[in-house]
Design an enzyme around this catalytic site. Structure first.
Site, PDB file in Angstrom:
ATOM      1  N   ARG A 114     -22.238  28.554 -23.799  1.00  0.00           N
ATOM      2  CA  ARG A 114     -21.879  27.144 -24.021  1.00  0.00           C
ATOM      3  C   ARG A 114     -23.084  26.265 -24.333  1.00  0.00           C
ATOM      4  O   ARG A 114     -23.085  25.063 -24.080  1.00  0.00           O
ATOM      5  CB  ARG A 114     -21.111  26.573 -22.835  1.00  0.00           C
ATOM      6  CG  ARG A 114     -19.818  27.304 -22.592  1.00  0.00           C
ATOM      7  CD  ARG A 114     -18.838  26.486 -21.797  1.00  0.00           C
ATOM      8  NE  ARG A 114     -17.576  27.191 -21.712  1.00  0.00           N
ATOM      9  CZ  ARG A 114     -17.320  28.121 -20.805  1.00  0.00           C
ATOM     10  NH1 ARG A 114     -18.221  28.433 -19.895  1.00  0.00           N
ATOM     11  NH2 ARG A 114     -16.149  28.726 -20.798  1.00  0.00           N
ATOM     12  N   LYS A 136     -27.524  19.864 -37.977  1.00  0.00           N
ATOM     13  CA  LYS A 136     -26.331  20.523 -38.546  1.00  0.00           C
ATOM     14  C   LYS A 136     -26.552  22.020 -38.555  1.00  0.00           C
ATOM     15  O   LYS A 136     -27.652  22.495 -38.850  1.00  0.00           O
ATOM     16  CB  LYS A 136     -26.122  20.065 -39.987  1.00  0.00           C
ATOM     17  CG  LYS A 136     -25.208  18.895 -40.151  1.00  0.00           C
ATOM     18  CD  LYS A 136     -24.847  18.744 -41.623  1.00  0.00           C
ATOM     19  CE  LYS A 136     -24.091  17.486 -41.896  1.00  0.00           C
ATOM     20  NZ  LYS A 136     -23.849  17.278 -43.326  1.00  0.00           N
ATOM     21  N   GLU A 178     -34.414  19.269 -52.700  1.00  0.00           N
ATOM     22  CA  GLU A 178     -33.973  18.418 -51.579  1.00  0.00           C
ATOM     23  C   GLU A 178     -34.925  17.223 -51.408  1.00  0.00           C
ATOM     24  O   GLU A 178     -34.506  16.148 -50.980  1.00  0.00           O
ATOM     25  CB  GLU A 178     -33.903  19.218 -50.271  1.00  0.00           C
ATOM     26  CG  GLU A 178     -32.885  20.362 -50.262  1.00  0.00           C
ATOM     27  CD  GLU A 178     -31.424  19.913 -50.074  1.00  0.00           C
ATOM     28  OE1 GLU A 178     -31.176  18.700 -49.986  1.00  0.00           O
ATOM     29  OE2 GLU A 178     -30.551  20.797 -50.036  1.00  0.00           O
ATOM     30  N   LYS A 220     -34.565  11.323 -44.336  1.00  0.00           N
ATOM     31  CA  LYS A 220     -33.412  12.018 -43.738  1.00  0.00           C
ATOM     32  C   LYS A 220     -33.119  11.461 -42.331  1.00  0.00           C
ATOM     33  O   LYS A 220     -31.961  11.284 -41.946  1.00  0.00           O
ATOM     34  CB  LYS A 220     -33.656  13.530 -43.683  1.00  0.00           C
ATOM     35  CG  LYS A 220     -32.504  14.228 -43.002  1.00  0.00           C
ATOM     36  CD  LYS A 220     -32.263  15.625 -43.392  1.00  0.00           C
ATOM     37  CE  LYS A 220     -30.958  16.087 -42.739  1.00  0.00           C
ATOM     38  NZ  LYS A 220     -30.657  17.476 -42.949  1.00  0.00           N
ATOM     39  N   GLU A 230     -21.792  12.302 -38.970  1.00  0.00           N
ATOM     40  CA  GLU A 230     -21.178  12.065 -40.279  1.00  0.00           C
ATOM     41  C   GLU A 230     -19.765  11.492 -40.165  1.00  0.00           C
ATOM     42  O   GLU A 230     -18.827  12.002 -40.760  1.00  0.00           O
ATOM     43  CB  GLU A 230     -21.178  13.376 -41.085  1.00  0.00           C
ATOM     44  CG  GLU A 230     -21.244  13.130 -42.579  1.00  0.00           C
ATOM     45  CD  GLU A 230     -21.521  14.398 -43.368  1.00  0.00           C
ATOM     46  OE1 GLU A 230     -22.547  15.062 -43.126  1.00  0.00           O
ATOM     47  OE2 GLU A 230     -20.705  14.720 -44.235  1.00  0.00           O
ATOM     48  N   ARG A 238     -24.078   9.568 -43.317  1.00  0.00           N
ATOM     49  CA  ARG A 238     -24.893  10.773 -43.468  1.00  0.00           C
ATOM     50  C   ARG A 238     -24.435  11.598 -44.674  1.00  0.00           C
ATOM     51  O   ARG A 238     -25.187  12.371 -45.245  1.00  0.00           O
ATOM     52  CB  ARG A 238     -24.806  11.598 -42.174  1.00  0.00           C
ATOM     53  CG  ARG A 238     -25.632  12.858 -42.215  1.00  0.00           C
ATOM     54  CD  ARG A 238     -25.696  13.549 -40.868  1.00  0.00           C
ATOM     55  NE  ARG A 238     -26.496  14.755 -40.991  1.00  0.00           N
ATOM     56  CZ  ARG A 238     -27.005  15.433 -39.989  1.00  0.00           C
ATOM     57  NH1 ARG A 238     -26.795  15.022 -38.767  1.00  0.00           N
ATOM     58  NH2 ARG A 238     -27.731  16.507 -40.187  1.00  0.00           N
ATOM     59  N   ASN A 242     -25.387  14.408 -49.014  1.00  0.00           N
ATOM     60  CA  ASN A 242     -24.713  15.484 -49.760  1.00  0.00           C
ATOM     61  C   ASN A 242     -24.696  15.225 -51.260  1.00  0.00           C
ATOM     62  O   ASN A 242     -23.940  15.851 -51.993  1.00  0.00           O
ATOM     63  CB  ASN A 242     -23.268  15.660 -49.267  1.00  0.00           C
ATOM     64  CG  ASN A 242     -23.237  16.127 -47.834  1.00  0.00           C
ATOM     65  OD1 ASN A 242     -24.209  16.705 -47.353  1.00  0.00           O
ATOM     66  ND2 ASN A 242     -22.143  15.869 -47.144  1.00  0.00           N
ATOM     67  N   HIS A 245     -24.120  17.957 -53.792  1.00  0.00           N
ATOM     68  CA  HIS A 245     -23.598  19.124 -53.072  1.00  0.00           C
ATOM     69  C   HIS A 245     -22.152  19.479 -53.447  1.00  0.00           C
ATOM     70  O   HIS A 245     -21.720  20.595 -53.178  1.00  0.00           O
ATOM     71  CB  HIS A 245     -23.707  18.908 -51.554  1.00  0.00           C
ATOM     72  CG  HIS A 245     -25.106  19.083 -51.038  1.00  0.00           C
ATOM     73  ND1 HIS A 245     -26.173  18.375 -51.536  1.00  0.00           N
ATOM     74  CD2 HIS A 245     -25.630  19.899 -50.077  1.00  0.00           C
ATOM     75  CE1 HIS A 245     -27.277  18.731 -50.903  1.00  0.00           C
ATOM     76  NE2 HIS A 245     -26.977  19.663 -50.013  1.00  0.00           N
ATOM     77  N   HIS A 249     -22.271  23.189 -53.965  1.00  0.00           N
ATOM     78  CA  HIS A 249     -21.593  24.139 -53.067  1.00  0.00           C
ATOM     79  C   HIS A 249     -20.544  24.962 -53.825  1.00  0.00           C
ATOM     80  O   HIS A 249     -20.376  26.151 -53.570  1.00  0.00           O
ATOM     81  CB  HIS A 249     -20.905  23.397 -51.910  1.00  0.00           C
ATOM     82  CG  HIS A 249     -21.851  23.044 -50.798  1.00  0.00           C
ATOM     83  ND1 HIS A 249     -21.453  22.348 -49.681  1.00  0.00           N
ATOM     84  CD2 HIS A 249     -23.167  23.292 -50.622  1.00  0.00           C
ATOM     85  CE1 HIS A 249     -22.485  22.178 -48.872  1.00  0.00           C
ATOM     86  NE2 HIS A 249     -23.537  22.742 -49.428  1.00  0.00           N
ATOM     87  N   HIS A 263     -29.585  27.867 -53.072  1.00  0.00           N
ATOM     88  CA  HIS A 263     -28.956  26.597 -52.676  1.00  0.00           C
ATOM     89  C   HIS A 263     -29.625  25.428 -53.419  1.00  0.00           C
ATOM     90  O   HIS A 263     -28.953  24.563 -53.978  1.00  0.00           O
ATOM     91  CB  HIS A 263     -29.075  26.405 -51.160  1.00  0.00           C
ATOM     92  CG  HIS A 263     -28.587  25.069 -50.697  1.00  0.00           C
ATOM     93  ND1 HIS A 263     -27.267  24.687 -50.778  1.00  0.00           N
ATOM     94  CD2 HIS A 263     -29.250  24.000 -50.172  1.00  0.00           C
ATOM     95  CE1 HIS A 263     -27.135  23.450 -50.319  1.00  0.00           C
ATOM     96  NE2 HIS A 263     -28.324  23.016 -49.939  1.00  0.00           N
TER      97      HIS A 263
HETATM   98  N1  GLY Z   1     -28.145  18.516 -45.330  1.00  0.00           N
HETATM   99  C1  GLY Z   1     -27.381  17.365 -45.120  1.00  0.00           C
HETATM  100  C2  GLY Z   1     -27.338  16.922 -43.695  1.00  0.00           C
HETATM  101  O1  GLY Z   1     -28.066  17.434 -42.847  1.00  0.00           O
HETATM  102  O2  GLY Z   1     -26.593  16.048 -43.351  1.00  0.00           O
END
Ligand code: GLY
Length: 355
Positions: A114, A136, A178, A220, A230, A238, A242, A245, A249, A263
């Protein structure tokens, strides 16, 4: 140039340390300070771990890393192996590797017993400027990328820009994608600075590279502070991180996460598509679009793929669980340095506008 950035979220505060030539020293330090550590190490950087005299006495797993690592199967296999070390809740997981290892390690750390502490040593440019920051994590599913995961902040992040010298040009460019993304969405001054300094960054000039990593993380951090999980739909969301993306993606998914596209390459193409869409929808002035395109061209960032408007790509975008009903959550830009979340685009409109 040593820098320390503090990231303070609602429940956690941690430091991100940027320090060239520091990785072996920091590994030794954490081994001295903690007696229960499990190291998850990307095979490509195992040579660093072997520099520790007592490395054989540590509990560690050497892992072959690629985007394919982020699967249910590997999550289960690696979790079982960690449990075989007889860990307890004071054990810390230490990940040494790139973004895929960090993403999987974060998910494991947040769920095993946990939740146990996580320390990150990101070893690719992409993981240093993006994936190791902000908590994330996740694994991929047949429905899409990172669709199973948690928000789980690390306890510490150690960034050593010097180790990037062993990376290929392709990997450096993927991380750079990025970095430029952060300029495009949030900070025109940073974008212009990158325009002047990209060559030095891409050839790994120590001072300029550390500066680029630092500035990128600061941008960031703003989004992580305002919208850690997010939830927002406004200009502080947040989700603005993206940018590029949606198509990125989908392209990765289309190519089944194989080596055809990294990526960074996928989101690089995705950013150009998003910028063109922003222009065609009347948001982005043409000179800003051209400035972005020129920067990408000049630095050899990929700008297109012959499958990018294949119907299958649109189907993947439609299936992406992050969309709300039929509306696609698409990040667009009004100018360089100013992104927003569009909430009125459906797939047909995107298709019609782009084709
Ligand atoms: N890579 C996007 C984020 O961490 O929100």
């Amino acid at each position: 140039m040593n820098k320390k950035i503090i990231l303070k979220t609602k429940n956690h505060t941690y430091s991100i340390n940027i320090e060239p030539n520091s990785i072996v020293r920091n590994l030794k330090n954490i081994i001295t300070k903690n007696n229960k550590l499990v190291f998850l190490i990307d095979k490509k950087v195992f040579y660093i771990f072997k520099k520790l005299k007592n490395y054989k006495n540590q509990k560690y797993l050497v892992i072959n890393c690629s985007e394919k690592l982020k699967s249910f199967n590997n999550y289960a296999k690696i979790s079982e192996k960690i449990l075989d070390f007889n860990i307890d809740r004071s054990t810390k997981i230490v990940a040494i590797g790139g973004g895929t290892l960090g993403d999987l390690s974060g998910f494991i750390a947040s769920t095993i017993l946990r939740g146990v502490d996580l320390i990150l040593f990101p070893t690719t440019l992409l993981s240093q400027v993006d994936s190791s920051i902000g908590g994330k994590n996740g694994i991929n599913t047949t429905s899409g990328k990172n669709l199973v995961g948690t928000f789980y902040q690390p306890k510490l992040v150690f960034i050593d820009p010097k180790i990037l010298t062993t990376l290929s040009k392709r990997e450096i460019l993927s991380g750079y994608a990025e970095i430029i993304k952060h300029g495009i969405i949030n900070d025109i001054k940073f974008f212009n600075w990158l325009n002047k300094n990209s060559e030095k960054i891409l050839t790994l000039n120590n001072k300029t590279l550390s500066e680029a990593i630092y500035k990128s993380i600061i941008i960031k951090r703003k989004y992580v502070l305002k919208d850690e999980k997010e939830n927002l739909k406004n200009n502080n969301s947040r989700a603005l991180l993206n940018f590029g993306h949606t198509f990125g993606h989908a392209l990765e998914n289309y190519y089944k996460y194989n080596k055809k596209l990294t990526h960074g390459e996928a989101i690089s193409i995705g950013m150009i598509i998003a910028a063109i869409l922003s222009y065609k929808l009347g948001y982005l002035p043409i000179d800003h679009l051209n400035k972005i395109k020129n920067h990408f061209k000049l630095n050899d960032l990929p700008m297109s793929d012959n499958q990018m408007f294949n119907d299958k790509i649109f189907k993947i975008i439609e299936k992406d669980k992050k969309n709300d009903n039929k509306k696609i959550n698409f990040v667009l830009i009004k100018k360089i340095g100013s992104a927003f979340l569009s909430n009125n685009l459906n797939l047909n409109k995107i298709k019609k506008t782009l084709k």
